[in-house]
Each structure stands twice: as structure tokens, then as C-alpha cells.
Design a protein around this motif. Structure first.
Motif, mmCIF file in Angstrom:
data_model
loop_
_atom_site.group_PDB
_atom_site.id
_atom_site.type_symbol
_atom_site.label_atom_id
_atom_site.label_comp_id
_atom_site.label_asym_id
_atom_site.label_seq_id
_atom_site.Cartn_x
_atom_site.Cartn_y
_atom_site.Cartn_z
ATOM 1 N N LEU A 168 2.933 0.693 10.634
ATOM 2 C CA LEU A 168 3.067 -0.766 10.714
ATOM 3 C C LEU A 168 4.501 -1.146 10.373
ATOM 4 O O LEU A 168 4.787 -1.686 9.299
ATOM 5 N N PRO A 169 5.439 -0.871 11.281
ATOM 6 C CA PRO A 169 6.868 -1.014 10.966
ATOM 7 C C PRO A 169 7.330 -2.447 10.760
ATOM 8 O O PRO A 169 8.416 -2.672 10.224
ATOM 9 N N ASN A 170 6.536 -3.425 11.186
ATOM 10 C CA ASN A 170 6.963 -4.822 11.076
ATOM 11 C C ASN A 170 6.365 -5.547 9.878
ATOM 12 O O ASN A 170 6.460 -6.771 9.768
ATOM 13 N N LEU A 171 5.755 -4.806 8.972
ATOM 14 C CA LEU A 171 5.164 -5.428 7.788
ATOM 15 C C LEU A 171 6.227 -6.173 6.977
ATOM 16 O O LEU A 171 7.315 -5.663 6.731
ATOM 17 N N LYS A 172 5.861 -7.380 6.561
ATOM 18 C CA LYS A 172 6.727 -8.170 5.685
ATOM 19 C C LYS A 172 6.065 -8.436 4.336
ATOM 20 O O LYS A 172 6.744 -8.567 3.321
ATOM 21 N N VAL A 173 4.724 -8.534 4.347
ATOM 22 C CA VAL A 173 3.974 -8.826 3.122
ATOM 23 C C VAL A 173 2.778 -7.882 3.036
ATOM 24 O O VAL A 173 2.025 -7.742 4.001
ATOM 25 N N VAL A 174 2.627 -7.218 1.876
ATOM 26 C CA VAL A 174 1.460 -6.360 1.620
ATOM 27 C C VAL A 174 0.921 -6.708 0.235
ATOM 28 O O VAL A 174 1.669 -6.728 -0.737
ATOM 29 N N LEU A 175 -0.386 -6.973 0.167
ATOM 30 C CA LEU A 175 -1.015 -7.369 -1.093
ATOM 31 C C LEU A 175 -2.007 -6.291 -1.534
ATOM 32 O O LEU A 175 -2.941 -5.970 -0.803
ATOM 33 N N PHE A 176 -1.780 -5.744 -2.747
ATOM 34 C CA PHE A 176 -2.569 -4.613 -3.244
ATOM 35 C C PHE A 176 -3.426 -4.952 -4.466
ATOM 36 O O PHE A 176 -4.174 -4.109 -4.947
ATOM 37 N N LYS A 177 -3.330 -6.129 -5.000
ATOM 38 C CA LYS A 177 -3.872 -6.452 -6.320
ATOM 39 C C LYS A 177 -5.369 -6.159 -6.470
ATOM 40 O O LYS A 177 -6.137 -6.256 -5.520
ATOM 41 N N ASP A 178 -5.751 -5.812 -7.705
ATOM 42 C CA ASP A 178 -7.159 -5.631 -8.082
ATOM 43 C C ASP A 178 -7.867 -4.556 -7.268
ATOM 44 O O ASP A 178 -8.886 -4.811 -6.611
ATOM 45 N N ASN A 179 -7.304 -3.362 -7.316
ATOM 46 C CA ASN A 179 -7.954 -2.162 -6.795
ATOM 47 C C ASN A 179 -7.852 -1.092 -7.874
ATOM 48 O O ASN A 179 -6.885 -1.075 -8.642
#
Length: 345
Positions: A168-179
Motif C-alpha cells: 500500500l505505497p500511497n498510505l498517509k494515515v494508519v491507525l493501530f490503537k487498542d490491539n
């Protein structure tokens, strides 16, 4: 009155021609079908083919048929939040070539299969938050490289494949919280990717470790590389082979894992997918240790040499005093006493 009847008739014919489910409200001007909170258990049929926004949140939809969206190929926004989906069949959305936003939050999805979102070339936002996802695939599918926002927060993920994020080379925002992230070899590749992503200007809420116990509550980015030193750098073959060792980690104690790099556990699957040089920071750390060791060794040798020299000098000095000064005093004594002897004689 006659004119009003005529207008009402035209609108009725238009409504019938376009087809709008009885429980939905369809707006031709905004190209929206509002079907939220209507008790649907499946994707409703007879939707207007020209709609671009379909709102289906707050229903009880538990499955998506393969042909569910065949009649609505122009959809750009699809909201399926707060439904009862436990899985999504691969290809369920493949007819939606213009889809830009897909909201699957607050469902009961446990895992995402490989290529579930294939052939969505315009997809930009994929929200999978607030589900029960325990596993993500190595790829979301063909033609998904334009995703700019991905949210997987509030799930049950322990690891995430670096190869998925790199697809996913165009990712700008990734949210990982609460895992419940497992901060061992499983996430070494994820750590490398996240550092690079943030360096390039990406936005993320970070990854907080849940295990092992010594790292619980710590930010993954602040876990030193040295603690991953025993993680193997895998070849592609090793990556395939490591999938057979899944579950070993649960049988290893945290202490054993921490000191021996979790040998044989499923964590190898998320270490480096290719043989690559060690990270720069790790190389620098090793170089620092080596240089420090050499300097300390030299200093120790110098101190030892100084001590030996000091001892030797002290010994030589003592011997000198013993041989040259003490004998002089012994010889002087008889000479001093000789006059007294003579006088007595």
C-alpha cells in the motif's frame, strides 16, 4: 389540481423506474440511498443503479452475497458500519470499481482473507476498526494500491505483516490503537516499516505493546533494536517455512523468549521477508560497542603497564637504598668507635 396529479404521477413513475427499496429513502439529486437503521439482514435489492452513496449502517446484515452490488456499479461510498458481519467473502466488492470509501466498523469480523478487496482501484479509505480481527492477510487484493487511510484499531491483532503495508505505497494515515500487539520477533518488520513510514511524513497513532510483560505499555518505536538482535533475517523460503511453526511462541516462557529471540515461534513470519543489511541503528550500536570495548581494553592495558612500571620502579628504588645507603652506615660505625677503643688501650 390536475397539474399536481401529473407531477405526482411523473415522480411515482420515476421512483418505480429507478427502483428504491420500500424501507429506503433515495435521493436522485445527491445520488444517495439511505437505508440505515431499517432492520435489513442482507444488502437490499432493487437499488437505483445510478446511486453513488449507499448508507446501510445500524442494520443486522450478516452476509454479503457475491452479486450484492452488481446493480450498483457506480458506488463511491459504502457504509456498512454497525452490522452483524462475521466474515467477508473475497470478491464481494469486486464490482465496485469506483468505490472510494468502505466503512466496515463495528461488525463482528474475525479475519480478512487474502484478496478480499480485489479490483477496487479507486479505494482510498478502508476502515476495519472495532471488529474482532485476529489476522490480516499479506495482501488486500489486486489494484488496492491507492489506499491512503487504513484503520485497524480496536481489534485483536497481535501482529501485522510488513508485506501487507508495503503493498500500500500511497498510505498517509494508519491507525493501530487498542490491539494486543506482541512486541517480539513478530513485529520486528512492522517496527522497521513504521519508522520508515513516519520518516516519510506518514501519520499514525503508534503501536503500544501488550506483551511480553517486560514491554507491556511501551511504545514499539522505543523498544531498542538490540532486543531484536536474535530475530532471524529470513529468506523468502524461510518465510514460507515459518508458517508451520505457528503456536510455538505460546509454549515458550517470556524469559526464554527475551533471551533467545523466540526460536521457532511464529514470530519469524514477520521478521525481515528478505535478506537485508542490518538496520543502520543496529549497525551503529554494534560499532559503538566494539569501539568502546577496544578503547576500554587499551586504557586497561595502559593502566596495567603503569602499575607494572610503578611496582618495578619502587622495587629498584628500594634495592638501591638497601645496597648503597644502608651499608655505608654499617661501615661508618666501626670507624666512629675505633678512637674510643684506642684510648682505652
Amino acid at each position: 389540481a390536475g397539474n399536481w396529479l401529473w407531477v405526482w404521477g411523473v415522480l411515482s413513475l420515476a421512483h418505480t423506474a429507478h427502483g428504491c427499496p420500500d424501507k429506503c429513502v433515495c435521493n436522485t439529486a445527491s445520488k444517495t440511498a439511505d437505508c440505515k437503521n431499517r432492520g435489513f439482514t442482507e444488502i437490499p435489492a432493487r437499488l437505483p443503479p445510478e446511486i453513488q452513496i449507499l448508507l446501510l449502517q445500524n442494520n443486522r446484515i450478516w452476509r454479503i452475497n457475491q452479486n450484492a452490488f452488481t446493480a450498483t456499479p457506480l458506488l463511491k461510498i459504502l457504509d456498512l458500519s454497525n452490522n452483524s458481519l462475521s466474515s467477508v467473502a473475497p470478491g464481494a466488492f469486486q464490482k465496485l470499481r469506483y468505490l472510494q470509501v468502505l466503512n466496515l466498523t463495528r461488525n463482528m469480523i474475525h479475519y480478512i482473507e487474502n484478496k478480499t478487496f480485489s479490483f477496487l482501484p479507486h479505494l482510498k479509505e478502508l476502515d476495519l476498526s472495532s471488529n474482532s480481527i485476529v489476522r490480516l492477510p499479506e495482501t488486500f487484493g489486486n489494484s488496492t494500491g491507492n489506499i491512503t487511510l487504513l484503520s485497524v484499531k480496536h481489534n485483536k491483532l497481535q501482529k501485522m505483516e510488513r508485506i501487507l503495508l508495503e503493498s500500500l505505497p500511497n498510505l498517509k494515515v494508519v491507525l493501530f490503537k487498542d490491539n494486543p500487539w506482541q512486541c517480539n520477533c513478530n513485529v520486528f518488520g512492522l517496527k522497521l516499516w513504521l519508522e520508515s513510514f513516519l520518516y516519510r511524513g506518514g501519520i499514525s497513532d503508534g503501536i503500544i505493546c501488550s506483551a511480553p510483560g517486560i514491554r507491556k505499555g511501551k511504545d514499539l518505536l522505543k523498544v531498542p533494536y538490540e532486543l531484536f538482535g536474535a530475530c532471524p533475517l529470513r529468506t523468502a523460503h524461510g518465510h514460507l517455512a515459518s508458517s508451520h511453526h505457528h503456536g510455538w511462541e505460546s509454549r515458550s516462557s517470556p524469559k526464554h523468549q527475551g533471551h533467545h529471540g523466540e526460536p521457532g515461534d511464529s514470530g519469524r513470519a514477520s521478521c525481515e521477508p528478505k535478506p537485508k543489511p542490518r538496520p543502520v541503528s543496529l549497525r551503529h550500536a554494534i560499532a559503538t560497542v566494539v569501539i568502546t570495548g577496544v578503547v576500554c581494553g587499551i586504557v586497561c592495558l595502559m593502566m596495567l603497564a603503569a602499575a607494572v612500571y610503578g611496582c618495578a620502579y619502587a622495587a629498584i628504588t628500594a634495592k638501591y637504598h638497601k645496597e648503597h645507603l644502608a651499608p655505608g652506615r654499617q661501615h661508618a660505625t666501626p670507624e666512629e668507635k675505633e678512637p674510643f677503643g684506642t684510648s682505652l688501650a
